[in-house]
Scaffold this motif. Structure first.
Motif, mmCIF file in Angstrom:
data_model
loop_
_atom_site.group_PDB
_atom_site.id
_atom_site.type_symbol
_atom_site.label_atom_id
_atom_site.label_comp_id
_atom_site.label_asym_id
_atom_site.label_seq_id
_atom_site.Cartn_x
_atom_site.Cartn_y
_atom_site.Cartn_z
ATOM 1 N N ASN A 1 14.543 -5.900 11.137
ATOM 2 C CA ASN A 1 14.711 -5.124 9.917
ATOM 3 C C ASN A 1 13.623 -4.076 9.798
ATOM 4 N N ARG A 2 13.961 -3.010 9.112
ATOM 5 C CA ARG A 2 12.949 -2.070 8.626
ATOM 6 C C ARG A 2 12.681 -2.472 7.189
ATOM 7 N N VAL A 3 11.428 -2.441 6.810
ATOM 8 C CA VAL A 3 11.043 -2.824 5.456
ATOM 9 C C VAL A 3 10.319 -1.662 4.812
ATOM 10 N N THR A 4 10.631 -1.427 3.552
ATOM 11 C CA THR A 4 9.858 -0.490 2.755
ATOM 12 C C THR A 4 9.530 -1.191 1.443
ATOM 13 N N ALA A 5 8.328 -0.988 0.968
ATOM 14 C CA ALA A 5 7.884 -1.688 -0.230
ATOM 15 C C ALA A 5 6.926 -0.800 -1.011
ATOM 16 N N VAL A 6 6.817 -1.107 -2.300
ATOM 17 C CA VAL A 6 5.848 -0.445 -3.170
ATOM 18 C C VAL A 6 4.893 -1.524 -3.658
ATOM 19 N N LEU A 7 3.604 -1.230 -3.563
ATOM 20 C CA LEU A 7 2.571 -2.164 -4.005
ATOM 21 C C LEU A 7 1.686 -1.489 -5.039
ATOM 22 N N ARG A 8 1.177 -2.297 -5.956
ATOM 23 C CA ARG A 8 0.261 -1.804 -6.981
ATOM 24 C C ARG A 8 -1.110 -2.421 -6.736
ATOM 25 N N ARG A 9 -2.148 -1.607 -6.902
ATOM 26 C CA ARG A 9 -3.518 -2.108 -6.773
ATOM 27 C C ARG A 9 -3.854 -2.898 -8.043
ATOM 28 N N THR A 10 -4.276 -4.147 -7.856
ATOM 29 C CA THR A 10 -4.675 -5.006 -8.973
ATOM 30 C C THR A 10 -6.091 -5.501 -8.699
ATOM 31 N N SER A 11 -6.635 -6.256 -9.635
ATOM 32 C CA SER A 11 -7.976 -6.809 -9.412
ATOM 33 C C SER A 11 -7.985 -7.792 -8.242
ATOM 34 N N ALA A 12 -6.819 -8.355 -7.891
ATOM 35 C CA ALA A 12 -6.700 -9.284 -6.766
ATOM 36 C C ALA A 12 -6.347 -8.572 -5.449
ATOM 37 N N GLY A 13 -6.201 -7.254 -5.500
ATOM 38 C CA GLY A 13 -5.810 -6.492 -4.322
ATOM 39 C C GLY A 13 -4.424 -5.912 -4.493
ATOM 40 N N LEU A 14 -3.840 -5.405 -3.419
ATOM 41 C CA LEU A 14 -2.506 -4.818 -3.483
ATOM 42 C C LEU A 14 -1.462 -5.926 -3.642
ATOM 43 N N ARG A 15 -0.514 -5.721 -4.565
ATOM 44 C CA ARG A 15 0.535 -6.695 -4.821
ATOM 45 C C ARG A 15 1.880 -5.966 -4.926
ATOM 46 N N PHE A 16 2.923 -6.605 -4.400
ATOM 47 C CA PHE A 16 4.263 -6.028 -4.420
ATOM 48 C C PHE A 16 4.774 -5.856 -5.850
ATOM 49 N N ALA B 1 1.296 3.000 5.740
ATOM 50 C CA ALA B 1 1.131 2.948 4.291
ATOM 51 C C ALA B 1 0.536 4.258 3.812
ATOM 52 N N LYS B 2 0.920 4.637 2.594
ATOM 53 C CA LYS B 2 0.302 5.829 1.996
ATOM 54 C C LYS B 2 0.269 5.660 0.485
ATOM 55 N N GLU B 3 -0.823 6.160 -0.087
ATOM 56 C CA GLU B 3 -0.949 6.130 -1.536
ATOM 57 C C GLU B 3 -0.103 7.260 -2.106
ATOM 58 N N VAL B 4 0.754 6.928 -3.052
ATOM 59 C CA VAL B 4 1.659 7.927 -3.632
ATOM 60 C C VAL B 4 1.317 8.253 -5.075
ATOM 61 N N GLY B 5 0.356 7.577 -5.614
ATOM 62 C CA GLY B 5 -0.103 7.827 -6.972
ATOM 63 C C GLY B 5 -1.295 6.932 -7.233
ATOM 64 N N PRO B 6 -1.947 7.109 -8.351
ATOM 65 C CA PRO B 6 -3.110 6.273 -8.648
ATOM 66 C C PRO B 6 -2.747 4.782 -8.624
ATOM 67 N N GLY B 7 -3.286 4.063 -7.646
ATOM 68 C CA GLY B 7 -3.060 2.634 -7.555
ATOM 69 C C GLY B 7 -1.707 2.211 -7.017
ATOM 70 N N LEU B 8 -0.890 3.159 -6.535
ATOM 71 C CA LEU B 8 0.431 2.826 -5.991
ATOM 72 C C LEU B 8 0.500 3.183 -4.512
ATOM 73 N N VAL B 9 0.957 2.242 -3.708
ATOM 74 C CA VAL B 9 1.035 2.416 -2.265
ATOM 75 C C VAL B 9 2.461 2.125 -1.804
ATOM 76 N N VAL B 10 2.994 2.980 -0.949
ATOM 77 C CA VAL B 10 4.283 2.750 -0.304
ATOM 78 C C VAL B 10 3.995 2.356 1.131
ATOM 79 N N THR B 11 4.703 1.335 1.609
ATOM 80 C CA THR B 11 4.539 0.911 2.991
ATOM 81 C C THR B 11 5.892 0.859 3.690
ATOM 82 N N LEU B 12 5.841 1.066 4.983
ATOM 83 C CA LEU B 12 7.028 1.042 5.837
ATOM 84 C C LEU B 12 6.628 0.303 7.099
ATOM 85 N N TYR B 13 7.442 -0.665 7.532
ATOM 86 C CA TYR B 13 7.125 -1.379 8.768
ATOM 87 C C TYR B 13 8.370 -1.991 9.384
#
Length: 108
Positions: free
Chosen positions: A90-105, A59-71
């Protein structure tokens, strides 16, 4: 590793107006909550058991509050219409946003 498809929505950012979901077996990408929720409803109707495992998570942060993950992921399912369980890698890639509840897709 539980067939709790109704809980999947809690992993997503509820404030995302237009989430993207690209399931491997779908002919097209799903855009927006109505399309994604219809897909989940069809999936719930055909899957009797489901499990998955993941590894090589990055996982890596790509912008304020945005994380890209690969697994890597392997899934197994007992699916209606198949004579025995099926599965795949499968290979998976996803973008998650930081929210008050934590990272969410917002994209999967």
């Amino acid at each position: 590793n539980a067939l709790a498809l109704g809980e999947i929505r809690t992993l997503w950012d509820p404030d995302e107006a237009q989430p993207f979901y690209v399931p491997e077996e779908s002919e097209e990408a799903l855009v927006g909550w109505p399309a994604i929720e219809a897909y989940w409803a069809r999936t719930r109707a055909t899957i009797r058991r489901l499990s998955m495992r993941t590894w090589d998570v990055r996982a890596k942060e790509v912008g304020p509050g945005l994380v890209v993950t690969l697994y890597q992921m392997h899934w197994n399912g007992d699916v209606e219409g198949f004579p025995r369980p099926v599965g795949g890698d499968n290979r998976v890639t996803a973008v998650l946003r930081r929210t008050s509840a934590g990272l969410r897709f917002i994209h999967y």
